[in-house]
Design an enzyme around this catalytic site. Structure first.
Site: not given
Lengths: 611, 611
Positions: A187, A480, A501-503, A566
């Site tokens: 975090h 994503e 959203g490649t996370n 993003c």
């Protein structure tokens, strides 16, 4: 000399320093050889048109050249040399742009600890370099204290075992963050990197006692109010105050970035949710907002009331209760969006509909729960039961994103109304604004059709309310979920833009929970089973294949589909190059990464030109 | 008549029954028209070579034919008709095989509640049809009671709010399972379906009081020992005992399956982990085991000691402690594998290395925790700390499968040693056996290289210990992570077989946590955003694309790659057809689904022939 056990003689009188001023320089001791060396050096640097790192030896009065290679340099030096050589006509614009690595800009964007000061400082611990730059401050051990001390005009470092969303205000107030636990995706690390704030995480050697308000390390004790210095770029913690260097206001930096932009074709946007962040990003050259997370407004200063209303909505027992809570929440949401839309003006702003699973917002404390139960006129056990019902085994793949919008259409409705009414009100005030509505976590076209029907209904209602024919906006989706990539041709029939959203896409493509990789990723990197952390550098062999497939399929049914990315990869140079190569229109990253992305995009166009 | 408010007259004297015996038959009342109708019926059934559902009317003494279509029938009727028509030469073998739908076999494999008895029975609740067939028994409310009563010779139904792994022995003992909560993919449903056991889940109308040992519903109370009847095929709960029909021993069923096998090219294996299940599956025609889950041995009867040792291993504080616990565990693991390998003989047995995240095995009760702490010579708080460390946010995508093997190579080592030594010992006893080592949760070739190095080392050690040159086996991997599909060409360079784990692949392709879809999947199906549950029927548009990609890529670097599928889709007809079409070598499913898969594979070859 190579072993570092002898102090080398200085080359000439100009480069003498306090370590070697007692030694004769080559220039004085062997002036002929010095001139010869100087001439060869000039010849080599002319030939390579770059600063050289040269090895030579002198034996029996004769100069022998051993090796030459391009010399290493700091970001500041790289920038200065490139601009000097350009103005001297030694290199062309393209070469000048390529001479600075995008990663090196980081150093130019943050005040850093003076390397000279570090050399003689008291290093007390090492951790992971989670947020760049340097920071000096008095240590405090709670978010409340960080806020309070800062209000009192002090400069503080927030020290925690690890951070959570409740610490956000304290993290924002502090000039630097230091934690004992957590990795590069903890975090603290994510938040700090997003803000470009100095941060060191996982400094395990420190025994942090937040109750006793002290740090123990190697028998030393640092108590609340003591001063430490953090080098967030290298993960070093020093006792006391070290001096700092600031390079951001260098006009050459501004000129260099203009030069880079002459080559760049990929647009660069930012991820921002507040007017302040939006302004910072514009200063760094952002051309729009690629990700405005609606949920940000439920964290931090001023979030108490909307958060309470959100919780009331979440814990409602029926659609009518939920609608009543949404009506109360509405003005906050509209006001929040409007403020950032106003700052961005004609630049497009992609607003993502509510993404996280609802139970993330469920209050944990008994006090907050009882307040909520009272507002809902239910007893505590009923509230606990409803909270328990929201619990999920794997929340990352649970009831979130568009799935919330499908099961609770009234949530989508409220948000889209807020976006469209904020936009029409700004325009009626004579201001420009351009909102893009983005649906998250989509896996199939039918989800987008379902939400589009809501958007159309709300649009018609808003037009009639404000007496206009149309409220200009775009309707699009995050990509994503692997299924969305594989069926992007169908999805593009319904939406006007994609934002990767490649996370999350990396999470699902690898089957890696980002929150849980700490258990195995270090071993994977040690054993080079993975060459790099795929959450930092986009994996072209897998995530990249899905992205390229989605782009091809998407444009096969909608040739003018607008496409961006993003998330963290949008500010990482190797990933930006990939985004350029597969034909995206823009990347979006946190404000402090915008110059990095701009330069990476310029390099990408020079190395892999596209129209 | 269509409204059901008139009792129709019987067609002829033979079909009179107690409802209509007082009415004159068409045969008697209008014998000429009856003959005419009978002739037309014969002509139609000859023409369509199938049983017809005919509508007609008689007006002013004249017969009018209104409509004819293929008549609906039960599974038993379908089988009987197909075999009759075949023996009468009316249809050919292929047509006979196609006349029975694979799903209809379910009915033939389980005793079912007599539909005639249901018509007049006391229906007390409806739930989800989670496990097929019918069951009558006395209700009990705990797994212990289910085991105890069954030992006493009683036939019981296990009633729970929901089940968890600790209930498994009780579930096994009971003839049927009934729960108040949970969906089609809840623990009870998955376990029951795997066993082919009658099960109804999510019967929400029942107020189940496991402490008071009673069920209340609509003012009625059913207490421990009362008899209920479950129709698991339709999800109906009846009060009292209803009569059952058993069709499994029908020799025509056996003949029909032989006929189907004449067409089938896809092999059918089973998912089984015990000698009993293996034998059942062989009886149903299984040609091997496609999935032997090593972790099964830590659940159910006889699992206390190995489970304790596993927990000791998990909670170890160092590699040496872990190795010591693994050494103790070793004989149990080898013995367990050997027993099933022995039953399967020359049929291949795919043994999957440990798959679940370790914290799944961490004991929850204080009593078990203190016992474990004692065995490890640590205090309770240290044990709690270690347990807490294992906790994950999204365990499905956490530290599991091959990731355990990479971080704890000694766990892989022990398991592979058990497999190879079990095999060599069986062979030295003159028995055939064929183990296939399967690595789960693979995402990249390097993971398999890492584990292969361990396998080679262990193989060499075992050869030397038993004085043999080689212990024949295959080395392969699950393909269940999207990245594995996208890089299957590289992966196939290292392994000899792929087994698709389409449960997890569906989770990651859709971003759906199977444990959490209850919150939104019902709405998705209601709104037809999804036509079917993708965990039941493989989604050809997404998961199917990844599977086909992986097969093409895998065979591009290893043409003789052996390819199968394990998991629920392997026993679902539409998915089996897909597996056939993309060129898999086999499907694997739970023992009771084996005949369904065999017939589905026969249909697939008839409809989509391949070599």
């Amino acid at each position: 000399m190579v072993a570092g056990i002898r102090t080398p003689n200085p080359l000439n009188e100009d480069t003498k320093n306090e370590q070697n001023e007692h030694l004769p320089s080559l220039q004085v001791a062997m002036s002929e050889i010095y001139e010869q060396l100087s001439a060869i050096r000039n010849q080599l640097e002319d030939h390579y048109t770059d600063m050289q790192d040269i090895e030579f030896t002198i034996q029996d009065g004769r100069l022998w050249m051993l090796q030459t290679r391009v010399g290493k340099r700091t970001g500041t030096a790289a920038l200065n040399m490139a601009m000097d050589m350009l103005s001297e006509g030694l290199i062309d614009k393209q070469t000048a742009v390529l001479r600075v690595k995008p990663e090196q800009l980081d150093e130019l964007l943050h005040p850093i600890v003076d390397p000279a000061a570090e050399a003689s400082a008291d290093l007390i611990a090492k951790g992971l370099p989670a947020g760049p730059g340097g920071a000096v401050g008095q240590i405090v051990f709670s978010a409340e204290d960080a806020v309070k001390w800062t209000r009192e005009g002090k400069t503080v470092l927030l020290v925690r075992e690890e951070t959570n969303p409740e610490d956000v205000e304290g993290m924002r107030a502090a000039v630097g963050i230091l934690t004992g636990r957590g990795g590069m995706t903890s975090h603290a690390a994510l938040v700090a990197r997003g803000w470009g704030k100095c941060c060191i995480v996982g400094a395990g050697a420190l025994e942090i006692d937040v109750v006793g308000k002290k740090i123990e390390v190697d028998g030393k004790v640092f108590s609340e109010g003591d001063v430490l210095t953090l080098n967030g770029t290298r993960g070093l913690v020093f006792a006391g105050e070290l001096s700092m260097i600031d390079a951001t206001e260098n006009p050459r930096f501004v000129d260099f970035m203009k030069l880079a932009d002459e080559f760049r074709v990929l647009k660069v946007r930012t991820n921002a949710e507040t007017p302040d962040d939006a302004r910072t990003a514009i200063d760094f050259g952002a051309q729009g907002i690629g990700l405005f997370r609606t949920e940000h407004m439920f964290y931090g200063t001023g979030s108490e009331e909307p958060l309470f209303l959100l919780r009331k909505m979440i814990m409602s027992g029926s659609e009518s209760e939920r609608r009543a809570a949404l009506d109360e929440l509405y003005p906050f949401v509209k006001g929040d969006m409007k403020a950032t839309l106003d700052v961005m003006g004609e630049r497009p702003v992609t607003i993502r509909l509510l993404d996280p699973p609802l139970h993330e917002f469920v209050p944990q404390s008994a006090d907050e729960r009882s307040k909520l139960a009272e507002a809902l006129s239910i007893d505590a056990s009923e509230l606990d039961r409803r909270a328990e019902e929201l619990h999920e085994m794997n929340p990352m793949m649970g009831h979130r994103g568009v799935r919330l919008g499908v099961t609770f259409p009234e949530i989508t409705e409220m948000q889209i109304r807020a976006i469209l009414e904020a936009a029409v009100e700004l325009r009626q005030d004579g201001k420009a604004c351009f909102p893009e509505i983005m649906v998250p976590v989509t896996g199939m076209k039918a989800e987008l059709e379902d939400q589009l029907a809501i958007a159309k209904k709300v649009h018609a209602e808003a037009c009639s309310k404000y007496g206009v024919d149309e409220i200009e906006h775009l309707y699009g989706t995050m990509i994503e979920i692997p299924r969305a990539c594989l069926t992007a041709d169908e999805i593009a029939e319904t939406v006007e833009f994609f934002s990767f959203g490649t996370n999350d896409l990396t999470q699902m493509t690898f089957g890696f929970s980002r929150d849980d990789i700490g258990g195995f990723l270090p071993d994977y990197l040690d054993k080079t089973i993975l060459p790099v952390d795929p959450f930092q550098v986009l994996d072209r062999d897998s995530v990249g294949v899905l992205v390229a497939t989605a782009i091809d399929k998407g444009r096969s049914t909608r040739p003018d589909l607008k496409i961006g990315i993003c998330g963290e990869h949008g500010g990482e140079p190797n990933s930006v190059e990939f985004c350029h190569m597969v034909g995206m229109d823009y990347v979006s990253c946190s404000p402090y990464r915008v110059p990095v992305a701009r330069l990476a995009a310029a390099h990408a166009q020079i190395n892999h030109p596209r129209n």
